[in-house]
Design an enzyme around this catalytic site. Structure first.
Site, PDB file in Angstrom:
ATOM      1  N   PRO A 489      28.638  93.448  50.988  1.00  0.00           N
ATOM      2  CA  PRO A 489      29.262  94.393  51.914  1.00  0.00           C
ATOM      3  C   PRO A 489      30.779  94.272  51.897  1.00  0.00           C
ATOM      4  O   PRO A 489      31.325  93.206  51.572  1.00  0.00           O
ATOM      5  CB  PRO A 489      28.695  93.980  53.274  1.00  0.00           C
ATOM      6  CG  PRO A 489      28.405  92.520  53.116  1.00  0.00           C
ATOM      7  CD  PRO A 489      27.913  92.385  51.700  1.00  0.00           C
ATOM      8  N   HIS A 490      31.449  95.365  52.263  1.00  0.00           N
ATOM      9  CA  HIS A 490      32.904  95.315  52.441  1.00  0.00           C
ATOM     10  C   HIS A 490      33.156  94.634  53.786  1.00  0.00           C
ATOM     11  O   HIS A 490      33.211  95.270  54.838  1.00  0.00           O
ATOM     12  CB  HIS A 490      33.503  96.717  52.413  1.00  0.00           C
ATOM     13  CG  HIS A 490      34.999  96.721  52.485  1.00  0.00           C
ATOM     14  ND1 HIS A 490      35.796  96.542  51.386  1.00  0.00           N
ATOM     15  CD2 HIS A 490      35.844  96.859  53.542  1.00  0.00           C
ATOM     16  CE1 HIS A 490      37.067  96.588  51.747  1.00  0.00           C
ATOM     17  NE2 HIS A 490      37.120  96.772  53.062  1.00  0.00           N
ATOM     18  N   ASP A 491      33.291  93.324  53.724  1.00  0.00           N
ATOM     19  CA  ASP A 491      33.377  92.482  54.917  1.00  0.00           C
ATOM     20  C   ASP A 491      34.148  91.225  54.555  1.00  0.00           C
ATOM     21  O   ASP A 491      33.737  90.462  53.683  1.00  0.00           O
ATOM     22  CB  ASP A 491      31.963  92.129  55.394  1.00  0.00           C
ATOM     23  CG  ASP A 491      31.951  91.020  56.422  1.00  0.00           C
ATOM     24  OD1 ASP A 491      32.827  91.028  57.310  1.00  0.00           O
ATOM     25  OD2 ASP A 491      31.061  90.142  56.352  1.00  0.00           O
TER      26      ASP A 491
END
Length: 548
Positions: A489-491
């Protein structure tokens, strides 16, 4: 609780081990189903029938014919649907489709959604800012040290170099910023879940550290965000509320405690101020039984900011200026003001707030939207008014809004039936659309509260099914849960901790078209996480935890 959480996470991860690494033509909710609700699978190869088999001994326990084929343009697929809703025995099973193949193994159980609910709600704790957090999941230890303890600088509020308390709250999304507008819809959704499903949520153990003695764990987590939101109100007594508290630009993929860039309170906006009013009014009434003094602090803050808005009826937009972090700029503040008025009325009973709502509400058409997010909180206002038990509502207006809620729910039921993967949003796709799909559960459960209808709850089940694997990718959209969940994820937490698994329980945004979701860290347009999407997922699961 931590030990139990680890054991359950390992159990749920392991139950699909035989299916890892591939895609199945038989696609369904890879976690499982409740005994008494809808149970469907989508099959993307020609077939005529299916068999339900017990996982422990491969014994056939149920069989049926499929319906179809159904062609769907957005995914360019022909599909057949297997419906085994009539089978209600608990246990572990899989679907076998002769000549096609089988599904992943799943459970049928009264508590099948309890662990997903706990995992997704605990994800808010793991988002906490201003403190150290830690948790064990699937054999991994996730943790970060206390972060952003200098929140925040007042340079943009005529206080150059001055630091004022702005700690606590949740990191907003894949970045470490904190945004008042997005906090508004997030808290509105979570408080509504508490008000609708409180007996269930009170019983669910989250295993949180005690940071608000005497509060139920669910509200304890919401108080962490409320504590921060209170700091966003200008200290000058005007009632204005800062739009956000962030750096001027996004941090790189570093640990939150290593993000040393200066973070600033920004100028106020009318949307942020109105969202603040609504959230504080909801906090006041829900926290009152546990801390009356704190509840009064929330209510006083809400009324002060509302009085400011009344004196300044013109919209005050937020201008980015030096900032390149999330803008959260709406085109109008009328929906936020509507929501602020009705939440204050629901909390206080003050007829002036009721008059403000009832004067404004008829100008909104349609009354209820199927597709809504932070930039349009009208639905939250309408839902509070429609569900209120207070005396004094305009009977005609209340009936009109309730009828609109039911008509919208009926529409969502039909749209879900028309989609081969049970997606009530149909063929609409955009940044964060998975959050909207989850949020449609709010429309349906509010309608169910007004006029109970099994079709409404079954459509909520269909939403959860879609997010947990009944989709074109044959994958779960929630980190750590279900079959082939997102791994990248973009995290910034997940991307900076040197652990292969991402932080658990987060819903990714989904494709901007029907088929362009990428499980890549760099693709923030389809694979980011965000508190507003997460709150919608928590709400959807909360309404299913105690279904029998």
């Amino acid at each position: 609780m931590k030990k139990l959480f680890v054991i359950l996470s390992l159990l749920l991860a392991g139950c699909h081990a035989e299916a890892s690494g591939g895609s199945f033509p038989v696609r369904l909710n890879s976690i499982g189903f409740l005994p008494g609700t809808s149970k469907k699978a989508t099959i993307i190869q020609k077939c005529s029938g299916f068999e339900l088999k017990r996982a422990t001994d491969d014994e056939k326990v149920f069989s049926g014919e499929v319906t179809g084929p159904f062609h769907q343009e957005d995914v360019n697929q022909d599909a057949w649907v297997a419906d085994f809703s009539a089978f209600a025995d608990t246990g572990s099973y899989y679907l076998e489709v002769p000549g096609v193949g089988r599904s992943v193994t799943f459970r049928i159980s009264d508590d099948v959604f309890r662990f997903p609910y706990v995992t997704t709600m605990r994800a808010f704790y793991l988002w906490r800012c201003g403190t150290a957090v830690e948790g064990d999941f699937n054999g991994q230890h996730f943790a970060h040290a206390a972060c952003h303890l200098d929140d925040g600088y007042c340079d943009y509020l005529d206080g150059k170099g001055v630091i004022r308390k702005g700690t606590k709250g949740w990191h907003d999304a894949g970045d470490y910023g904190k945004y008042t507008v997005n906090a508004g819809i997030t808290m509105g959704t979570l408080f509504l879940a508490w008000e609708q499903f409180r007996p269930t949520l009170e019983k669910a153990t989250l295993g949180l550290p005690e940071t608000a003695p005497g509060f139920p764990e669910y509200l304890e987590e919401l108080k962490w965000e409320t504590d921060w939101l209170l700091t966003m109100q200008y200290p000058d007594g005007s009632g204005r509320v800062s739009h956000k508290l962030t750096r001027t630009n996004f941090a790189g993929f570093v640990r939150p405690e290593d993000d040393k860039g200066k973070r600033y309170f920004t100028e106020w906006s009318s949307t942020a101020t109105a969202d603040f009013v609504a959230a504080m009014a909801m906090a006041a009434r829900n926290f009152q039984p546990y801390d009356a003094a704190y509840a009064k602090t929330c209510l006083d803050a809400a009324e002060k900011s509302y009085a400011f808005l009344k004196k300044h009826p013109e919209m005050k937009p937020f201008e980015q200026g030096d900032f390149t972090t999330g803008a959260y700029k709406g085109k109008s503040d009328k929906d936020e003001r509507l929501w602020a008025a009705v939440e204050l009325w629901e909390t206080t009973g003050n007829k002036n707030y009721l008059e403000d709502f009832e004067k404004s509400a008829p100008s909104f058409t349609p009354r209820i939207d199927s597709d809504w997010d932070w930039q349009n909180v009208k639905n939250l206002a309408m839902f509070t008014y429609a569900l209120s038990k207070r005396e004094g509502r305009n009977p005609k207006l209340a009936a009109t809004i309730q009828q609109a809620i039911l008509a919208n729910a009926d529409l969502l039921v039909e749209k879900g039936k028309q989609d081969i993967y049970g997606r009530p949003l149909g063929s609409r796709y955009y940044w964060g659309c998975n959050g909207t799909v989850a949020r449609q559960a709010v429309n349906l459960q509010v309608a169910n509260a007004i006029s109970p209808n099994r079709a409404y709850t079954n459509t909520v089940v269909s939403i959860v099914d879609h997010l947990l694997g009944r989709n074109v990718y044959d994958r779960s959209y929630i980190t750590g849960l279900g079959y082939q969940p997102p791994m990248h994820p973009h995290d910034r937490n997940s991307g900076s901790d040197n652990i292969e698994q991402p932080w658990p329980g987060y819903l990714v945004g989904g494709g901007r078209t029907a088929t362009d979701w990428q499980d890549k860290q760099s693709d923030y347009t389809t694979n980011e996480i965000a508190i507003n999407w997460q709150a919608a997922l928590v709400y959807a699961l909360a309404g299913l935890v105690d279904q029998h």
